[in-house]
Design an enzyme around this catalytic site. Sequence first.
Site, short mmCIF file in Angstrom:
data_model
loop_
_atom_site.label_atom_id
_atom_site.label_comp_id
_atom_site.label_asym_id
_atom_site.label_seq_id
_atom_site.Cartn_x
_atom_site.Cartn_y
_atom_site.Cartn_z
N LYS A 170 0.70 -1.15 0.12
CA LYS A 170 0.00 0.02 -0.18
C LYS A 170 1.16 1.54 -0.01
CE LYS A 170 -1.46 -1.40 3.66
NZ LYS A 170 -1.52 -2.99 3.81
N GLU A 193 5.65 -37.13 11.25
CA GLU A 193 6.30 -36.10 9.92
C GLU A 193 5.09 -37.36 8.62
OE1 GLU A 193 5.78 -33.63 9.65
OE2 GLU A 193 6.25 -32.75 12.06
#
Length: 642
Positions: free
Chosen positions: A236, A452
């Site tokens: 921005k 995992e």
Amino acid sequence: MDNKKRDNKIPPTKNPLLIFLVLSIVATIALNFITSLMLSPKKEEISYNEFLKLVDKGKVDEVVFENDKITIYGKADKNKETDVSIFGIGFMGEDEPERPIYYTGYINDERILDKLDEKGIKYSTPVELNSPVLNFLMTWIVPLLFMYLIIILFSRMLSKKMGGSGGIMGIGQSNAKMYNVENKTGITFKDVAGQEEAKESLDEIVDFLHNPSKYTAIGAKQPKGALLVGPPGTGKTLLAKAVAGEANVPFFSLSGSEFVEMFVGVGASRVRDLFKQANAKAPCIIFIDEIDAIGKSRDNQMSTNDEREQTLNQLLSEMDGFDTSKGLVVLAATNRPEILDKALLRPGRFDRRIIVEKPDLKGREDILKVHIKNVKTAPDIDLHAMALATSGAVGADLANMVNEAALRAVRFKRNAVTQEDLMDSVEVIIAGKEKKDRILSKEEKRIVAFHEVGHALATALQKNTQPVQKITIVPRTMGALGYTMQMPDKEEKYLNSKNEILDQITVFLAGRAAEEIVFDTQTTGASNDIERATEMARSMITMYGMSDRFGLVGLESLQNRYLDGRTVANCSEETRTAIDNEVVDIMKKRYEVAKQLLTDNRDALDEISEFLIEKETITGDEFMEIFDNVRNSRNAQMEIEE
Ligand code: ADP
Ligand code: MG
Ligand code: ZN
């Protein structure tokens, strides 16, 4: 970039002046008290008779008659002289010994003058100097002014030392930085990638700044202000600067968060001053960053802040006051548009809203292209792959990643950034740096590996999931002991179906499921998985209308969608309890699914985990290869048995 900072004077506010006055008065009183104690020689009060006796005895040197008292100077005592000069240094009376001083009340006694004449004693009365007016001036007014001056000078010095941000009590801050002025920002739309819609909206403003008369000739009025809205780091501020750069006009900027001041009136005067300066330099751009800091809705009962309200009011009146035909445009940025005061958003103020969203896949690739230009790269880098891996990252993250990659290349003494550097920096930004010195025990390492691989297998075994990119059990600085990276293979998804969400929940829970199946244990390692899975399950029910029980009812709404995306409940206590129960249901069911998947594929789970424990990091391809091998040999086995 020539970045010229400007200093501007602020009219002093009344409050500090008053405080200084009080301070000076106190100081003067103290000063008078101290001097009367220190400077006046020791005097002894005696009676009038004693005075007469002293005269008779010839012990009086001089007499001074004042309005209401008589001061008597006795003859110096010669013996005392030696006492005084013991130190050999001249004290007050080395060659003229001190006379004892007495005083007594004034009595209208006619005999006394004759007596003094008779004894040959000097007598006098002070002229002028003791007039009460002059006396008052000398003891009070002059020191008061003096003190006042000193305090003001002191406060100025202090405020300079404190970098001009406020100064002591807001006065004397002529050196305070009010706002920035850049005559040329040096940034153009080319530097802002992936915000095509925003740029399109801003193009008109640029055109207007180039040529205001084109618009005024028809009678078209330009919007006075545009509000850039979007999450932090999406560009921005960069866009605002690019507008100024494209239009080639000066850029006045000021950040809302700098308005936190000690005294009322400073913020308002800053705004007034800013608009005045900008008006003189028009065409130009005024940019107010983080406008939510001043523009918060005024009807917030919880806390009132006079300073902010005054600043806001000043801003509102300045926005009404200025004339767009001169080419003055006000841009502002915020990531919390919902809290802005409605008065700021009405037509004639910030009526135009420009959304600056998180970049999509193509946007990310374009942003990477912009930033990669600043570093030397190997010829074979693949920014598309990097963009794929960085879903959810904003421009600032991507800029940071490119820089991290360059730093890594330097660390490895290379002179160009490689794809490996880039992908590694993605992980550094997402999960933190590798923490090589954290040694896991053998047992812990096994648990992490199976956990995992549990995630990875659940991914591979379900249809609606993204493929595994990488599995690692090297601990990271941001807390993860290991992780499984999933990544879309070619496209990014903008919609998620109910089944996809359910499958993803299963993937999250499969880590714990693996621990439980293999080690019959429950560890803390699953906390983040659980948190994210629960959030998903809850959103399904409360926001996505994916629950059979509640149907399409919005039970929660997003509060600040550009920041942390917090939600607020829109339902009764009982409904909330029911929602909680439903979430528990979903989680339990998905956990069972996860356990089932892993039990059915226990051979793959074991084999891949052992491989991971040995290698510590494996790629998605390696993972799939082992997985396919295990599955094929299992099928072959079954055929033989049949
Ligand atoms: P915001 O004001 O939205 O929080 P900034 O404009 O300050 O974000 O962006 C911070 C930095 O991130 C910029 O200086 C730039 O380097 C990088 N950046 C952000 N968005 C983009 C973009 N769309 N294109 C190129 N760089 C970007
Ligand atoms: Mg910003
Ligand atoms: Zn996990």
